[in-house]
Design a protein around this motif. Structure first.
Motif, PDB file in Angstrom:
ATOM      1  N   ASN A  95      -4.608  -3.110  -2.638  1.00 39.23           N
ATOM      2  CA  ASN A  95      -4.227  -3.137  -4.048  1.00 39.23           C
ATOM      3  C   ASN A  95      -4.234  -1.704  -4.571  1.00 39.23           C
ATOM      4  O   ASN A  95      -5.285  -1.047  -4.577  1.00 39.23           O
ATOM      5  N   TRP A  96      -3.068  -1.246  -5.004  1.00 37.76           N
ATOM      6  CA  TRP A  96      -2.929   0.135  -5.464  1.00 37.76           C
ATOM      7  C   TRP A  96      -3.880   0.461  -6.621  1.00 37.76           C
ATOM      8  O   TRP A  96      -4.301   1.601  -6.793  1.00 37.76           O
ATOM      9  N   ALA A  97      -4.251  -0.562  -7.404  1.00 33.39           N
ATOM     10  CA  ALA A  97      -5.050  -0.329  -8.611  1.00 33.39           C
ATOM     11  C   ALA A  97      -6.464   0.145  -8.302  1.00 33.39           C
ATOM     12  O   ALA A  97      -7.149   0.684  -9.177  1.00 33.39           O
ATOM     13  N   TYR A  98      -6.930  -0.057  -7.065  1.00 33.80           N
ATOM     14  CA  TYR A  98      -8.303   0.311  -6.722  1.00 33.80           C
ATOM     15  C   TYR A  98      -8.384   1.571  -5.868  1.00 33.80           C
ATOM     16  O   TYR A  98      -9.472   1.944  -5.425  1.00 33.80           O
ATOM     17  N   LEU A  99      -7.260   2.225  -5.637  1.00 36.65           N
ATOM     18  CA  LEU A  99      -7.255   3.395  -4.771  1.00 36.65           C
ATOM     19  C   LEU A  99      -8.146   4.510  -5.319  1.00 36.65           C
ATOM     20  O   LEU A  99      -8.844   5.206  -4.574  1.00 36.65           O
ATOM     21  N   PHE A 100      -8.142   4.682  -6.636  1.00 33.60           N
ATOM     22  CA  PHE A 100      -8.930   5.753  -7.253  1.00 33.60           C
ATOM     23  C   PHE A 100     -10.122   5.221  -8.050  1.00 33.60           C
ATOM     24  O   PHE A 100     -10.840   6.003  -8.670  1.00 33.60           O
ATOM     25  N   SER A 101     -10.336   3.914  -8.021  1.00 31.59           N
ATOM     26  CA  SER A 101     -11.318   3.320  -8.936  1.00 31.59           C
ATOM     27  C   SER A 101     -12.763   3.550  -8.521  1.00 31.59           C
ATOM     28  O   SER A 101     -13.660   3.521  -9.372  1.00 31.59           O
ATOM     29  N   ALA A 102     -13.015   3.757  -7.223  1.00 25.19           N
ATOM     30  CA  ALA A 102     -14.404   3.825  -6.768  1.00 25.19           C
ATOM     31  C   ALA A 102     -14.768   5.140  -6.088  1.00 25.19           C
ATOM     32  O   ALA A 102     -15.833   5.245  -5.486  1.00 25.19           O
ATOM     33  N   LEU A 103     -13.908   6.134  -6.182  1.00 26.94           N
ATOM     34  CA  LEU A 103     -14.230   7.429  -5.585  1.00 26.94           C
ATOM     35  C   LEU A 103     -15.430   8.058  -6.298  1.00 26.94           C
ATOM     36  O   LEU A 103     -15.476   8.091  -7.530  1.00 26.94           O
ATOM     37  N   PRO A 104     -16.410   8.574  -5.567  1.00 23.37           N
ATOM     38  CA  PRO A 104     -17.551   9.228  -6.206  1.00 23.37           C
ATOM     39  C   PRO A 104     -17.093  10.455  -7.001  1.00 23.37           C
ATOM     40  O   PRO A 104     -16.052  11.053  -6.693  1.00 23.37           O
ATOM     41  N   PRO A 105     -17.831  10.853  -8.006  1.00 27.56           N
ATOM     42  CA  PRO A 105     -17.474  12.042  -8.795  1.00 27.56           C
ATOM     43  C   PRO A 105     -17.325  13.270  -7.911  1.00 27.56           C
ATOM     44  O   PRO A 105     -18.145  13.523  -7.026  1.00 27.56           O
ATOM     45  N   GLY A 106     -16.257  14.008  -8.141  1.00 32.04           N
ATOM     46  CA  GLY A 106     -16.017  15.237  -7.399  1.00 32.04           C
ATOM     47  C   GLY A 106     -15.379  15.056  -6.046  1.00 32.04           C
ATOM     48  O   GLY A 106     -15.129  16.039  -5.339  1.00 32.04           O
ATOM     49  N   PHE A 116      -3.946   6.560   5.532  1.00 30.46           N
ATOM     50  CA  PHE A 116      -3.771   5.356   4.728  1.00 30.46           C
ATOM     51  C   PHE A 116      -2.883   4.341   5.443  1.00 30.46           C
ATOM     52  O   PHE A 116      -1.979   4.696   6.208  1.00 30.46           O
ATOM     53  N   LEU A 117      -3.151   3.090   5.135  1.00 30.74           N
ATOM     54  CA  LEU A 117      -2.337   1.958   5.570  1.00 30.74           C
ATOM     55  C   LEU A 117      -2.047   1.140   4.323  1.00 30.74           C
ATOM     56  O   LEU A 117      -2.968   0.848   3.545  1.00 30.74           O
ATOM     57  N   ALA A 118      -0.782   0.780   4.090  1.00 30.41           N
ATOM     58  CA  ALA A 118      -0.393   0.093   2.865  1.00 30.41           C
ATOM     59  C   ALA A 118      -0.057  -1.364   3.147  1.00 30.41           C
ATOM     60  O   ALA A 118       0.498  -1.703   4.192  1.00 30.41           O
ATOM     61  N   VAL A 119      -0.361  -2.219   2.180  1.00 30.51           N
ATOM     62  CA  VAL A 119      -0.117  -3.644   2.339  1.00 30.51           C
ATOM     63  C   VAL A 119       1.316  -4.028   1.994  1.00 30.51           C
ATOM     64  O   VAL A 119       1.767  -5.127   2.319  1.00 30.51           O
ATOM     65  N   SER A 120       2.049  -3.127   1.357  1.00 33.68           N
ATOM     66  CA  SER A 120       3.430  -3.432   0.965  1.00 33.68           C
ATOM     67  C   SER A 120       4.185  -2.137   0.738  1.00 33.68           C
ATOM     68  O   SER A 120       3.592  -1.053   0.640  1.00 33.68           O
ATOM     69  N   ASP A 121       5.491  -2.254   0.620  1.00 30.62           N
ATOM     70  CA  ASP A 121       6.325  -1.083   0.389  1.00 30.62           C
ATOM     71  C   ASP A 121       6.045  -0.435  -0.969  1.00 30.62           C
ATOM     72  O   ASP A 121       5.948   0.791  -1.050  1.00 30.62           O
ATOM     73  N   PRO A 122       5.908  -1.207  -2.082  1.00 33.49           N
ATOM     74  CA  PRO A 122       5.553  -0.566  -3.352  1.00 33.49           C
ATOM     75  C   PRO A 122       4.208   0.157  -3.312  1.00 33.49           C
ATOM     76  O   PRO A 122       4.050   1.205  -3.942  1.00 33.49           O
ATOM     77  N   VAL A 123       3.247  -0.391  -2.558  1.00 37.54           N
ATOM     78  CA  VAL A 123       1.950   0.277  -2.445  1.00 37.54           C
ATOM     79  C   VAL A 123       2.096   1.577  -1.658  1.00 37.54           C
ATOM     80  O   VAL A 123       1.484   2.598  -1.987  1.00 37.54           O
ATOM     81  N   PRO A 220      -2.975  -6.338 -11.683  1.00 39.78           N
ATOM     82  CA  PRO A 220      -2.118  -5.712 -10.666  1.00 39.78           C
ATOM     83  C   PRO A 220      -2.280  -6.395  -9.316  1.00 39.78           C
ATOM     84  O   PRO A 220      -3.288  -7.058  -9.071  1.00 39.78           O
ATOM     85  N   GLU A 221      -1.315  -6.191  -8.422  1.00 39.71           N
ATOM     86  CA  GLU A 221      -1.325  -6.829  -7.109  1.00 39.71           C
ATOM     87  C   GLU A 221      -0.796  -5.856  -6.055  1.00 39.71           C
ATOM     88  O   GLU A 221       0.026  -4.985  -6.360  1.00 39.71           O
ATOM     89  N   GLY A 222      -1.263  -6.045  -4.826  1.00 41.14           N
ATOM     90  CA  GLY A 222      -0.788  -5.220  -3.720  1.00 41.14           C
ATOM     91  C   GLY A 222       0.374  -5.867  -2.987  1.00 41.14           C
ATOM     92  O   GLY A 222       1.414  -5.255  -2.744  1.00 41.14           O
ATOM     93  N   CYS A 223       0.200  -7.125  -2.617  1.00 38.23           N
ATOM     94  CA  CYS A 223       1.256  -7.960  -2.039  1.00 38.23           C
ATOM     95  C   CYS A 223       0.821  -9.399  -2.256  1.00 38.23           C
ATOM     96  O   CYS A 223       0.239 -10.022  -1.363  1.00 38.23           O
ATOM     97  N   PRO A 224       1.053  -9.943  -3.432  1.00 37.95           N
ATOM     98  CA  PRO A 224       0.470 -11.237  -3.810  1.00 37.95           C
ATOM     99  C   PRO A 224       0.960 -12.388  -2.928  1.00 37.95           C
ATOM    100  O   PRO A 224       2.162 -12.569  -2.730  1.00 37.95           O
ATOM    101  N   LEU A 225       0.008 -13.168  -2.429  1.00 38.18           N
ATOM    102  CA  LEU A 225       0.346 -14.292  -1.557  1.00 38.18           C
ATOM    103  C   LEU A 225       0.668 -15.592  -2.304  1.00 38.18           C
ATOM    104  O   LEU A 225       1.479 -16.377  -1.814  1.00 38.18           O
ATOM    105  N   PRO A 226       0.060 -15.877  -3.471  1.00 38.35           N
ATOM    106  CA  PRO A 226       0.360 -17.153  -4.134  1.00 38.35           C
ATOM    107  C   PRO A 226       1.840 -17.404  -4.403  1.00 38.35           C
ATOM    108  O   PRO A 226       2.314 -18.527  -4.164  1.00 38.35           O
TER     109      PRO A 226
END
Length: 332
Positions: A95-106, A116-123, A220-226
């Protein structure tokens, strides 16, 4: 090359964990050395998987330089054992939305020796634009033996009863707004609403086969399955794409109110749903209204959309996923 895949500790069903387990099983069943690594014991496990790949406790993990250590994008701290061992570290961006969400400060991705490995072409496009790094694409798969059209739904053209399936856990408040707009325009009894929650894969497939329309409210979604599962079961999908959904989503409308500004890859199928911008409640309600009319009218236009949905779903089968995983690991 031994492969170790980090399993995040989760207590509820997630598509991302399912995909990680599928990958490990594919590698293990093909005779590759692959292990899942649990941070905590007792985490949720999807039903219906072979679970053939061995599961290793975090404290028992011992990586070597020629090992591959794969970690999903929301858990950068889990990269530490691979970085310390100088293993090949791969971040699978589901999921592209979490790529930068958990990086430690600095800490920046550019300063880490990872690929990197992507789950979809948009990602993959997002990764390329955000980090200036390319990422191969490894798409997930759905089990076409479970998610298939069974023709058990009632004929809406006869009794005007159109059933709309949706998943309440996906942006519940936004889904309620879409419903409110739709019912103000069409009346509270215009369609039947079918919430899908708390079901295993077989239960989801059964529910989808009783519905005519699937309303996608997740983003947001990376490659939604539903939506893929809904297409496979013969539903007409409507709603949001999460950005990642544009890997396979293609517009039915001749003059849509929204089209993506980023490049779309070429696909073999034609329009397979009525799609709108994420969070656009009004457009989603209008698309839902158009979809209900299309279901009631039936005919060649509806048949073409549903046929495109079947073609799309078949392109995301677990067999396609298996071939893609093995081809990628061969390349590595």
């Amino acid at each position: 090359m031994k492969t170790y895949i980090f399993l995040p500790p989760v207590s509820k069903p997630t598509g991302g964990v399912t995909v990680l387990r599928q990958m490990a099983d594919i590698l293990h069943q093909a005779g590759r050395e692959a292990r899942l690594v649990e941070r905590e014991g007792g985490s949720w496990r999807p039903e219906g998987l072979a679970d053939a790949a061995p599961v290793l406790a975090w404290n028992d993990l011992r990586l070597a330089p020629d090992d591959l250590w794969l970690v999903p994008e929301g858990w950068p701290n889990a990269l530490a054992p691979g970085l310390e061992a100088r293993s090949r570290c791969v971040v699978y961006v589901q999921n592209w939305a979490y790529l930068f969400s958990a990086l430690p400060p600095g800490v920046a991705w550019s300063g880490l020796p990872v690929s990197f490995l992507a789950v979809s072409d948009p990602v993959a496009h997002f990764i390329r634009q955000a980090t200036r790094q390319d990422a191969p694409v490894l798409r997930p798969g759905i089990d076409r033996a479970i998610f298939r059209r069974q023709d058990s739904r009632p004929t809406a053209a006869r009794d005007k009863a159109v059933t709309v399936a949706f998943m309440p856990r996906k942006n519940k408040g936004v889904a309620a707004q879409i419903r409110a707009v739709f019912e103000h325009r069409n009346g509270p009894g215009a369609v039947r609403w079918l919430p899908i929650e708390g079901l295993d894969a077989f239960g989801v497939a059964k529910a989808l086969n009783s519905a005519h329309i699937f309303l996608m409210t997740g983003f947001p979604e990376g490659c939604p399955l539903p939506p893929l599962e809904a297409m496979a079961c013969g539903c007409l999908p409507v709603g949001f794409t999460g950005l990642g959904g544009w890997d396979y989503m293609r517009q039915v409308q001749a003059d849509p109110r929204f089209m993506p500004w980023w490049p779309l890859r070429e696909v073999a199928w034609s329009g397979n749903g009525l799609w709108c911008a994420d969070g656009d409640v009004l457009d989603a309600a209008l698309c839902l209204e158009q979809a209900a009319d299309l279901i009631r009218e039936g005919g060649p236009e509806l048949d073409a959309v549903l046929a495109a949905g079947q073609e799309t779903a078949s392109a995301y089968s677990t067999e396609r996923q298996r071939k893609s995983v093995l081809a990628l690991w061969d390349a590595w």
